[in-house]
Design an enzyme around this catalytic site. Structure first.
Site, PDB file in Angstrom:
ATOM      1  N   ASP A  24      68.524  32.228 -31.102  1.00 28.36           N
ATOM      2  CA  ASP A  24      67.847  33.237 -30.156  1.00 28.36           C
ATOM      3  C   ASP A  24      67.167  32.338 -28.834  1.00 28.36           C
ATOM      4  O   ASP A  24      66.879  31.473 -28.641  1.00 28.36           O
ATOM      5  CB  ASP A  24      66.985  34.458 -31.249  1.00 28.36           C
ATOM      6  CG  ASP A  24      66.513  35.403 -30.094  1.00 28.36           C
ATOM      7  OD1 ASP A  24      67.704  36.053 -29.608  1.00 28.36           O
ATOM      8  OD2 ASP A  24      65.828  35.667 -30.938  1.00 28.36           O
ATOM      9  N   ASN A  72      75.380  43.730 -31.916  1.00 25.78           N
ATOM     10  CA  ASN A  72      75.665  42.738 -30.841  1.00 25.78           C
ATOM     11  C   ASN A  72      76.825  43.693 -30.000  1.00 25.78           C
ATOM     12  O   ASN A  72      76.596  42.906 -28.418  1.00 25.78           O
ATOM     13  CB  ASN A  72      76.173  41.635 -31.692  1.00 25.78           C
ATOM     14  CG  ASN A  72      75.279  40.166 -31.247  1.00 25.78           C
ATOM     15  OD1 ASN A  72      75.189  38.927 -32.028  1.00 25.78           O
ATOM     16  ND2 ASN A  72      73.445  40.907 -31.187  1.00 25.78           N
TER      17      ASN A  72
END
Length: 249
Positions: A24, A72
């Protein structure tokens, strides 16, 4: 728990067999440098190469990287298109090194839902590295744990409907055999889960498999993650007392 910074890292022989990482912070890394978000993703793939080599050299047997989640797809189309192209260039340049190091590529997730060119690149990497025996580099690609658990439930329900099993036969072992990580066998459950960028949540990642994983969080953004940081995470893992619900005598 946040892992502390250390100037010198000395590890013992207790190396986790399976390390999973939620990578991340790529977008924030780029934005802080007034660069497009895709620049962070590009840099992040270089870090994947570094950490793969580091994990293999330490004796990690499975490295699972959360590369692209089922959620996503909600990101801007230009960013998604770039992310779909990344595996193509990544595998084209990195597979020869993986073969040399005995690293085998595998993928957890719905490959069929990816663009054809991405599927082809992934399948080539899986095929070309199939004989690797030192470490499995497992990409969670188009993966979501709730989707995985839903598919597992449907699969077992169909087996019951077909008369292949009775409901009483459903146990943890049967569930594990019907999950997308079943090919990992006894190594399917991560010993250590790392998340970068300061976020402290699981984000729909390996919810069944991490039931007894050690969780370590770091403020370091993924593009800044390096071998030193990785060893700090391993060192933190080695401090943990893993009892799996029991009491040590």
């Amino acid at each position: 728990m946040k892992a502390n910074q250390q100037s010198k890292i000395t590890l013992n022989e207790n190396i986790p067999n399976h390390v999973a990482i939620i990578m991340d912070g790529n977008g924030r890394w780029a934005q802080r440098r007034f660069m497009p978000r895709v620049a962070g993703h590009k840099r992040g793939m270089e870090v994947v190469k570094t950490i793969t080599k580091a994990a293999s050299s330490l004796g990690v047997r499975v490295l699972t990287l959360y590369a692209f989640s089922t959620e996503n797809w909600k990101r801007p189309q230009d960013e998604v298109s770039f992310l779909m192209k990344l595996p193509i260039t990544f595998f084209d340049t990195f597979v020869p090194e993986l073969i040399e190091q005995g690293v085998r590529v595998k993928v957890t997730g719905n490959i069929e839902g990816l663009p054809q060119a991405t599927q082809d690149a992934v399948n080539r990497a899986i095929s070309d590295t199939a004989h690797g025996t030192k470490m499995i580099l497992n990409f969670a690609l188009n993966y979501g744990s709730r989707d995985e658990l839903t598919q597992m439930t449907r699969s077992i329900a169909q087996q019951v409907a077909n008369g292949e099993i009775v409901p009483e036969a459903i146990d943890e072992e049967l569930i594990a055999r019907n999950l997308q990580t079943s090919f990992l066998g006894d190594l399917a459950d991560p010993d250590l889960l790392i998340r970068t960028s300061g976020e402290e949540r699981i984000s729909n990642f390996l919810l069944w498999q991490i039931a007894y994983s050690e969780l370590v969080f770091t403020d370091t953004l993924w593009p800044d993650f390096n071998e030193q940081t990785f060893m700090e995470m391993i060192k933190e893992y080695q401090k943990r007392d893993r009892r799996f619900g029991a009491i040590k005598k």
